[in-house]
Write a protein that holds these residues in place. Sequence first.
Motif, PDB file in Angstrom:
ATOM      1  N   SER A  55       0.823  -1.208   0.000  1.00  0.00           N
ATOM      2  CA  SER A  55       0.000   0.000   0.000  1.00  0.00           C
ATOM      3  C   SER A  55       0.858   1.259   0.000  1.00  0.00           C
ATOM      4  CB  SER A  55      -0.921   0.006   1.226  1.00  0.00           C
ATOM      5  OG  SER A  55      -1.751  -1.134   1.231  1.00  0.00           O
ATOM      6  N   SER A  56       0.291   2.323  -0.537  1.00  0.00           N
ATOM      7  CA  SER A  56       0.970   3.617  -0.605  1.00  0.00           C
ATOM      8  C   SER A  56       0.734   4.400   0.687  1.00  0.00           C
ATOM      9  CB  SER A  56       0.435   4.417  -1.790  1.00  0.00           C
ATOM     10  OG  SER A  56      -0.848   4.940  -1.487  1.00  0.00           O
ATOM     11  N   PRO A  57       1.402   5.553   0.853  1.00  0.00           N
ATOM     12  CA  PRO A  57       1.151   6.387   2.045  1.00  0.00           C
ATOM     13  C   PRO A  57      -0.299   6.838   2.188  1.00  0.00           C
ATOM     14  CG  PRO A  57       3.204   7.039   1.003  1.00  0.00           C
ATOM     15  CD  PRO A  57       2.558   6.042   0.079  1.00  0.00           C
ATOM     16  N   ARG A  58      -1.062   6.843   1.087  1.00  0.00           N
ATOM     17  CA  ARG A  58      -2.481   7.190   1.213  1.00  0.00           C
ATOM     18  C   ARG A  58      -3.194   6.227   2.159  1.00  0.00           C
ATOM     19  NH1 ARG A  58      -2.246   8.085  -4.514  1.00  0.00           N
ATOM     20  NH2 ARG A  58      -2.502  10.286  -5.047  1.00  0.00           N
ATOM     21  N   ALA A  59      -2.736   4.985   2.198  1.00  0.00           N
ATOM     22  CA  ALA A  59      -3.356   4.002   3.087  1.00  0.00           C
ATOM     23  C   ALA A  59      -3.133   4.375   4.550  1.00  0.00           C
ATOM     24  CB  ALA A  59      -2.797   2.611   2.805  1.00  0.00           C
ATOM     25  N   SER A  60      -1.950   4.873   4.881  1.00  0.00           N
ATOM     26  CA  SER A  60      -1.680   5.296   6.264  1.00  0.00           C
ATOM     27  C   SER A  60      -2.588   6.452   6.659  1.00  0.00           C
ATOM     28  CB  SER A  60      -0.210   5.707   6.414  1.00  0.00           C
ATOM     29  OG  SER A  60       0.654   4.623   6.164  1.00  0.00           O
ATOM     30  N   ILE A  61      -2.733   7.418   5.749  1.00  0.00           N
ATOM     31  CA  ILE A  61      -3.606   8.566   6.021  1.00  0.00           C
ATOM     32  C   ILE A  61      -5.043   8.099   6.217  1.00  0.00           C
ATOM     33  CG2 ILE A  61      -4.542  10.698   5.044  1.00  0.00           C
ATOM     34  CD1 ILE A  61      -1.857  10.987   3.518  1.00  0.00           C
ATOM     35  N   ALA A  62      -5.515   7.241   5.313  1.00  0.00           N
ATOM     36  CA  ALA A  62      -6.894   6.760   5.384  1.00  0.00           C
ATOM     37  C   ALA A  62      -7.132   5.932   6.638  1.00  0.00           C
ATOM     38  CB  ALA A  62      -7.224   5.940   4.139  1.00  0.00           C
ATOM     39  N   LEU A  63      -6.161   5.114   7.019  1.00  0.00           N
ATOM     40  CA  LEU A  63      -6.326   4.253   8.192  1.00  0.00           C
ATOM     41  C   LEU A  63      -6.474   5.083   9.462  1.00  0.00           C
ATOM     42  CD1 LEU A  63      -6.470   1.473   9.437  1.00  0.00           C
ATOM     43  CD2 LEU A  63      -3.969   1.353   9.388  1.00  0.00           C
ATOM     44  N   ILE A  64      -5.668   6.112   9.599  1.00  0.00           N
ATOM     45  CA  ILE A  64      -5.746   6.945  10.800  1.00  0.00           C
ATOM     46  C   ILE A  64      -7.025   7.782  10.804  1.00  0.00           C
ATOM     47  CG2 ILE A  64      -4.669   8.907  11.976  1.00  0.00           C
ATOM     48  CD1 ILE A  64      -1.958   7.682  11.229  1.00  0.00           C
ATOM     49  N   LEU A  65      -7.405   8.335   9.652  1.00  0.00           N
ATOM     50  CA  LEU A  65      -8.628   9.138   9.593  1.00  0.00           C
ATOM     51  C   LEU A  65      -9.869   8.300   9.889  1.00  0.00           C
ATOM     52  CD1 LEU A  65      -8.083  11.527   6.537  1.00  0.00           C
ATOM     53  CD2 LEU A  65      -8.242  12.152   8.949  1.00  0.00           C
ATOM     54  N   THR A  66      -9.947   7.111   9.312  1.00  0.00           N
ATOM     55  CA  THR A  66     -11.125   6.272   9.554  1.00  0.00           C
ATOM     56  C   THR A  66     -11.145   5.730  10.978  1.00  0.00           C
ATOM     57  OG1 THR A  66      -9.945   4.380   8.572  1.00  0.00           O
ATOM     58  CG2 THR A  66     -11.453   5.610   7.143  1.00  0.00           C
ATOM     59  N   ALA A  67      -9.976   5.496  11.559  1.00  0.00           N
ATOM     60  CA  ALA A  67      -9.923   5.078  12.965  1.00  0.00           C
ATOM     61  C   ALA A  67     -10.453   6.198  13.863  1.00  0.00           C
ATOM     62  CB  ALA A  67      -8.496   4.712  13.351  1.00  0.00           C
ATOM     63  N   LYS A  68     -10.107   7.442  13.531  1.00  0.00           N
ATOM     64  CA  LYS A  68     -10.643   8.583  14.280  1.00  0.00           C
ATOM     65  C   LYS A  68     -12.157   8.669  14.122  1.00  0.00           C
ATOM     66  CE  LYS A  68      -6.616  11.687  14.260  1.00  0.00           C
ATOM     67  NZ  LYS A  68      -6.158  13.065  13.939  1.00  0.00           N
ATOM     68  N   ALA A  69     -12.642   8.464  12.894  1.00  0.00           N
ATOM     69  CA  ALA A  69     -14.085   8.524  12.646  1.00  0.00           C
ATOM     70  C   ALA A  69     -14.814   7.422  13.416  1.00  0.00           C
ATOM     71  CB  ALA A  69     -14.359   8.402  11.150  1.00  0.00           C
ATOM     72  N   ARG A  70     -14.235   6.227  13.436  1.00  0.00           N
ATOM     73  CA  ARG A  70     -14.863   5.116  14.165  1.00  0.00           C
ATOM     74  C   ARG A  70     -14.937   5.420  15.657  1.00  0.00           C
ATOM     75  NH1 ARG A  70     -13.826   0.222  16.814  1.00  0.00           N
ATOM     76  NH2 ARG A  70     -15.228  -1.496  16.190  1.00  0.00           N
ATOM     77  N   ALA A  71     -13.874   6.001  16.193  1.00  0.00           N
ATOM     78  CA  ALA A  71     -13.879   6.365  17.610  1.00  0.00           C
ATOM     79  C   ALA A  71     -14.989   7.372  17.900  1.00  0.00           C
ATOM     80  CB  ALA A  71     -12.519   6.938  18.003  1.00  0.00           C
ATOM     81  N   LEU A  72     -15.140   8.349  17.017  1.00  0.00           N
ATOM     82  CA  LEU A  72     -16.171   9.375  17.196  1.00  0.00           C
ATOM     83  C   LEU A  72     -17.566   8.767  17.124  1.00  0.00           C
ATOM     84  CD1 LEU A  72     -16.006  12.468  17.625  1.00  0.00           C
ATOM     85  CD2 LEU A  72     -16.456  12.727  15.177  1.00  0.00           C
ATOM     86  N   ILE A  73     -17.778   7.859  16.171  1.00  0.00           N
ATOM     87  CA  ILE A  73     -19.082   7.204  16.022  1.00  0.00           C
ATOM     88  C   ILE A  73     -19.429   6.392  17.270  1.00  0.00           C
ATOM     89  CG2 ILE A  73     -20.301   5.386  14.750  1.00  0.00           C
ATOM     90  CD1 ILE A  73     -18.855   6.394  12.229  1.00  0.00           C
ATOM     91  N   HIS A  74     -18.410   5.807  17.898  1.00  0.00           N
ATOM     92  CA  HIS A  74     -18.634   5.008  19.103  1.00  0.00           C
ATOM     93  C   HIS A  74     -18.627   5.858  20.374  1.00  0.00           C
ATOM     94  CE1 HIS A  74     -17.858   1.684  16.344  1.00  0.00           C
ATOM     95  NE2 HIS A  74     -18.333   0.866  17.262  1.00  0.00           N
ATOM     96  N   GLY A  75     -18.650   7.176  20.213  1.00  0.00           N
ATOM     97  CA  GLY A  75     -18.777   8.060  21.363  1.00  0.00           C
ATOM     98  C   GLY A  75     -17.513   8.263  22.160  1.00  0.00           C
ATOM     99  N   ARG A  76     -16.357   8.043  21.548  1.00  0.00           N
ATOM    100  CA  ARG A  76     -15.087   8.225  22.247  1.00  0.00           C
ATOM    101  C   ARG A  76     -14.314   9.394  21.656  1.00  0.00           C
ATOM    102  NH1 ARG A  76     -12.294   4.439  20.604  1.00  0.00           N
ATOM    103  NH2 ARG A  76     -13.763   2.988  19.637  1.00  0.00           N
TER     104      ARG A  76
END
Length: 251
Positions: A185-206
Amino acid sequence: AMDLSFSRIQCTPDLMPSDITGTMIVEEHAGEKRFRFERGPVFANIVLADEINRASPKTQSAFLEAMQEKQITAGNETYKLDAPFFVLATQNPIEMEGTFPLPEAQLDRFMMKILMDYPTVVEERAIVSRYTAASEPSVNRVIGADTLLKLQHLTREVPISEELTSHAINIVTATRKWKNLEYGSSPRASIALILTAKARALIHGRNFVSKEDIHAMAPPILRHRIILTFEAERTGVTQDQIVAEIINGVK
């Protein structure tokens, strides 16, 4: 429902790039001819590219600038796309006739690849009941463009520790040297992984990112960004199996 503009593009082998981005047309005004740019369906907040792998590679590439730069260039002019902007795409199974595999550069522009299976019996019963009833289901607006942009900004503000940032990056970089993988994977994958992990945390109320968030988002982020070796494909190894191995192997 979201109070956003929406357009659907039915991809076919004879679809041209200008059918997506728009085209220059000649207008006559006061006896004078001049060119005017007629905007294509990509000028919407949400764009659905249906059966995208039925379009030719040349036409598929028409999405590249829009997805990366959020703009379209026609002639000597550049036209900004309205925010928020994102592209959804469906594709036929690759073994079906009349399909063109998406180039790696195009796949990399998509943040996630979601696998859709058949609905369960309970889900299908609900679908049938909804679409065969006398009354049509109503849809109410629940979010607008301004609220969505604020949520996107809020997502970026969710804190993540240096340790978890390194863990996410290590998962992505491991794909570049992992056995059974031709390309990682390219560096875009690292950016996407961290952003979506942040979004998941927010959706779960954290208001913080956990390792569980990173591991949960790794498969949809990576499965379309890694290319298996011929030997791995021959033996039936899947991208998700490789991602699971990497998650278990990276500390």
